[in-house]
Motif scaffolding. Structure first.
Motif: not given
Length: 122
Positions: A29-35, A49-56, A95-98, A107-113
């Protein structure tokens, strides 16, 4: 941290698919996520991309208005609803974790599916 993408398949143009990414380990819940996606012979490209709180949320121009990214922090999942699919959407989707907020760069993502294949026939 492990990411597991699922939901890909073979569909006809105009159809819809919903991709899901389950995340284990870490504090989701503390990280943004991307596809991202990668078509044969092409570089991996940003999709959404979606921010940790889904606000962005933020989308590549090529999918804006057709794809919707969402997340469920209680279930540690992030989803990509894809409507109006086109043959040019054919790719392996990742999917990837920002690691530092909104980014369209790999480079803005550190873990990938491991990726899930989406094939759209014309």
């Amino acid at each position: 941290v492990q990411l597991q993408a699922s939901g890909g398949g073979l569909v006809q143009a105009g159809a819809s698919l919903r991709l899901s990414c389950a995340i284990s380990g870490g504090t989701f819940s503390r990280y943004g996520m991307g596809w991202f996606r990668q078509a044969p012979g092409k570089e991996r490209e940003f999709v959404a991309y979606i921010s940790w709180g889904a606000g962005i949320t933020y989308y590549a121009d090529s999918v804006k208005g057709r794809f919707t990214i969402s997340r469920d922090n209680a279930k540690n999942t992030v989803n990509l609803q894809m409507n109006g699919l086109k043959p040019e959407d054919t790719a392996v989707y990742y999917c990837a974790r920002a690691n530092r907020g909104l980014s369209t760069a790999l480079s803005g993502y550190d873990y990938w599916g491991q990726g899930t294949q989406v094939t759209v026939s014309s």
